[in-house]
Design an enzyme around this catalytic site. Structure first.
Site, PDB file in Angstrom:
ATOM      1  N   CYS A  51     -49.430  -5.416 -19.652  1.00  0.00           N
ATOM      2  CA  CYS A  51     -48.630  -4.668 -20.627  1.00  0.00           C
ATOM      3  C   CYS A  51     -49.403  -4.342 -21.900  1.00  0.00           C
ATOM      4  CB  CYS A  51     -47.370  -5.445 -20.968  1.00  0.00           C
ATOM      5  SG  CYS A  51     -46.434  -6.009 -19.532  1.00  0.00           S
ATOM      6  N   ASP A  83     -43.420 -11.662 -20.408  1.00  0.00           N
ATOM      7  CA  ASP A  83     -42.157 -12.107 -19.815  1.00  0.00           C
ATOM      8  C   ASP A  83     -42.253 -12.325 -18.316  1.00  0.00           C
ATOM      9  OD1 ASP A  83     -41.278 -11.668 -22.383  1.00  0.00           O
ATOM     10  OD2 ASP A  83     -39.391 -10.762 -21.774  1.00  0.00           O
ATOM     11  N   CYS A 124     -45.125  -4.619 -24.628  1.00  0.00           N
ATOM     12  CA  CYS A 124     -44.174  -5.309 -23.746  1.00  0.00           C
ATOM     13  C   CYS A 124     -42.847  -5.569 -24.439  1.00  0.00           C
ATOM     14  CB  CYS A 124     -44.779  -6.595 -23.192  1.00  0.00           C
ATOM     15  SG  CYS A 124     -45.176  -7.812 -24.433  1.00  0.00           S
ATOM     16  N   ASP A 125     -42.013  -6.378 -23.795  1.00  0.00           N
ATOM     17  CA  ASP A 125     -40.610  -6.488 -24.174  1.00  0.00           C
ATOM     18  C   ASP A 125     -40.373  -6.888 -25.624  1.00  0.00           C
ATOM     19  OD1 ASP A 125     -40.643  -6.182 -21.450  1.00  0.00           O
ATOM     20  OD2 ASP A 125     -39.095  -7.663 -21.044  1.00  0.00           O
ATOM     21  N   LYS A 126     -41.125  -7.861 -26.132  1.00  0.00           N
ATOM     22  CA  LYS A 126     -40.847  -8.397 -27.467  1.00  0.00           C
ATOM     23  C   LYS A 126     -41.771  -7.842 -28.538  1.00  0.00           C
ATOM     24  CE  LYS A 126     -37.798 -10.731 -25.334  1.00  0.00           C
ATOM     25  NZ  LYS A 126     -38.213 -10.270 -23.990  1.00  0.00           N
ATOM     26  N   CYS A 196     -43.853  -2.559 -17.211  1.00  0.00           N
ATOM     27  CA  CYS A 196     -43.055  -2.329 -16.003  1.00  0.00           C
ATOM     28  C   CYS A 196     -42.516  -0.906 -16.021  1.00  0.00           C
ATOM     29  CB  CYS A 196     -41.910  -3.331 -15.931  1.00  0.00           C
ATOM     30  SG  CYS A 196     -42.457  -5.055 -15.972  1.00  0.00           S
ATOM     31  N   GLU A 448     -34.649 -15.357 -19.831  1.00  0.00           N
ATOM     32  CA  GLU A 448     -34.091 -14.384 -18.892  1.00  0.00           C
ATOM     33  C   GLU A 448     -33.888 -15.027 -17.525  1.00  0.00           C
ATOM     34  OE1 GLU A 448     -36.710 -11.063 -18.914  1.00  0.00           O
ATOM     35  OE2 GLU A 448     -36.136 -10.424 -20.933  1.00  0.00           O
ATOM     36  N   SER A 473     -33.347  -9.953 -17.572  1.00  0.00           N
ATOM     37  CA  SER A 473     -34.429  -8.984 -17.587  1.00  0.00           C
ATOM     38  C   SER A 473     -33.836  -7.586 -17.503  1.00  0.00           C
ATOM     39  CB  SER A 473     -35.353  -9.221 -16.391  1.00  0.00           C
ATOM     40  OG  SER A 473     -36.150  -8.093 -16.133  1.00  0.00           O
TER      41      SER A 473
END
Length: 561
Positions: A51, A83, A124-126, A196, A448, A473
């Site tokens: 990521c 993650d 990425c996610d965070k 992703c 998650e 997620s």
């Protein structure tokens, strides 16, 4: 922006600041460069996963753009918690924690070194919400650029994302595929650098950076491997100079109306439930009063129009080919569902940006529907409240067709227990899996539950729901309710659920209830006592002592007496 309003002259100009300048000279800066405004390039970079693997190279491009704009850029890193690599392990407890750590790290490095403006890069996610939280907190000229998604994978003619690998484990447990097929899916699911590829949390938050007006129009959707990704990064570097010149700060952009726009885009695209947490947290840092009720208010009026995985069939690269996030936003604006007058990082309004953005003249209705002919008439996320979640819970209706579910509870006090229960076939059709003590304080870190939800789907348990005070997620699909507040660790009603209790998930009426009398709930709560915390020292223990409930964005707040 006048020099008198800049931070750097007070630190680096004048005879008494000679020691500070000496260190800037040590890294190669000239007199001319020291005299220019200093822009920080906060970069979430890590080789532990795809990521943010490439973001260091993006930082160099952003610096080139900033130099072209007449600024002096200096880069610094932030941490990254991947993650997917942490999923289903203790590592996942650090995921949400890292969001607030990133915000703190950017604040500390920005203020400690007297920067004037901020470019943020994350993948990425965070990382996206963490950097946006820092921008909101600092209230300085700021702009964000997303690192971009991976290209989708392929196996036997079927398009793959990382979601398919998680669900393949459930299929393997159920005996539907063998180890060889699982291995082949694993090798092909994520073939390039980048996040992703579906509309999971990373791409959702990349889209939110655009929808909030904090990123250049069209910058979220090109893949990490696209040459257009490089172009957008360079233009981002240039754009920050205009923000400085015009004195535009992050809170000038991050208004209540901007958050309403972001929520509308979230609902239309069927984005991740994690965005609810993150938008609440960014708003908190911006001093904007945003609540869960705002999400339902906007969800009711905003149709779900984006057929993007996991709720739909397509990935971010497909959306990019037909116009990206601006295509979705233009449809919403034309339908009167966006506020076009809000300011953005271009220095123009959202309406001006969308009028000037060139949408490709190609068919797109298979990916993004018309507002008048949507996939579903209301948005992709619904907030539920009721006797099991007095302060709220979240369900992604974009990823399920179930509007009402009633079943007996199968209760687990951790994600690990629940996964073992599915492995040993404890969970039966018609049941509601309850996973508790996985909230912000209880986890801690609100991990998650993708390993469990994917195992449920992969095992073919299509008539099983799930309720948790943890998170999901963005790849999760099915009738899964998360973010239950108050969480079990602080004595929320989810703490007193017992095996066999009947739970009702009612999306149409926005309810999450347990079929117990108020008197019985009160009796059980009076007899309840919290378990020992999982961690009594270290980062996770510190986090648990500071974190708020999910209904408030799970932000960490100082304890001031």
């Amino acid at each position: 922006m006048p020099e008198s309003k800049l931070n750097s002259p007070l630190r680096y100009h004048g005879i008494y600041n000679a020691p500070h300048r000496a260190f800037l000279r040590s890294v190669g800066l000239t007199d001319g460069e020291i005299n220019k405004p200093l822009v920080a390039v906060a970069t979430a970079w890590s080789e532990a996963g795809p990521c943010n693997f490439h973001t260091l190279s993006l930082a160099h491009v952003a610096k080139e753009g900033a130099k072209e704009g007449g600024l002096t850029p200096l880069a610094f890193p932030t941490i990254v918690v991947n993650d997917n690599i942490g999923m289903g392990t203790e590592g996942m407890r650090y995921s949400l924690v890292s969001r607030d750590l990133i915000a703190d790290m950017v604040e500390a490095q920005f203020n400690a070194h007297a920067f004037d403006a901020l470019i943020g890069i994350g993948g990425c996610d965070k990382t996206t919400p963490g950097i946006l939280m820092a921008m909101a907190r600092l209230n300085v000229p700021s702009i964000y650029i997303y690192g971009g998604s991976a290209e989708p994978g392929f196996y036997l003619g079927r398009r793959l994302t990382i979601e398919d690998v998680h669900e393949a484990i459930g299929a393997f447990i159920a005996g539907k595929i063998d180890e060889h097929e699982l291995y082949e899916i694993e090798k092909r699911a994520h073939p390039t650098v980048g996040t992703c590829s579906g509309m999971f949390t990373a791409n959702t938050m990349g889209s939110m950076s655009e929808a909030l007006g904090m990123a250049l129009p069209g910058s979220a959707s090109p893949t990490a491997t696209s040459s257009r990704r490089i172009m957008y990064v360079r233009e981002t570097g240039k754009a920050v100079s205009r923000l400085l010149e015009n004195g535009v700060k992050s809170r000038d952009i991050l208004t209540f109306e901007a958050f309403e726009n972001a929520i509308a885009v979230l609902m239309a695209m069927g984005g991740s439930t994690n965005a609810v947490l993150h938008l609440l947290a960014i708003a908190y840092e911006a001093g904007v009063k945003l609540t869960l009720d705002d999400f339902n208010r906007i969800s009711k009026r905003t149709p779900y129009i984006g057929s993007l995985k996991p709720g739909g069939d397509y990935v971010m690269a497909d959306l990019d080919e037909v116009g990206g996030v601006p295509l979705v936003m233009k449809k919403l604006l034309d339908a009167g569902l966006l506020n076009g007058d809000v300011l953005t990082v271009t220095g123009k309004t959202m309406k001006q940006n969308l009028q000037e953005y060139r949408i490709p003249n190609v068919p797109h209705n298979h990916i993004v529907k018309d507002v008048k002919n949507p996939i579903k008439p209301r948005g992709g996320i619904v907030i539920l409240k009721g006797s099991l979640a007095p302060e709220g819970a979240v369900i992604k209706v974009a990823a399920t067709n179930v509007t009402k579910f009633e079943g007996k509870a199968k209760v687990y006090n951790s994600e690990e227990q629940a996964f073992k229960g599915i492995q040993s076939n404890e969970v039966k059709d018609g049941e509601v899996v309850v996973i508790r003590y996985e909230g912000p304080k209880g986890g801690p870190g609100m991990p998650e539950m993708l390993r469990v939800t994917a195992a449920i789907v992969g095992a073919g348990l299509s008539n099983v729901a799930m309720v948790t005070d943890g998170r999901f997620s963005g790849a999760t699909r099915g009738p899964m309710v998360g973010h239950v507040a108050p969480e079990a660790m602080v004595g929320g009603p989810i703490a007193i659920v017992e095996d066999g209790d009947v739970i009702v998930i009612d999306v149409e009426n926005e309810r999450l209830d347990i079929k117990l009398s108020d008197a019985e709930i009160k009796r059980r709560l009076n007899n309840w006592s919290p378990p020992e915390p999982r961690y009594k020292s270290g980062l996770l223990a510190k986090y648990a002592s500071l974190v708020a409930q999910s209904s408030m964005g799970a932000v960490t707040r100082p304890v001031i007496k």
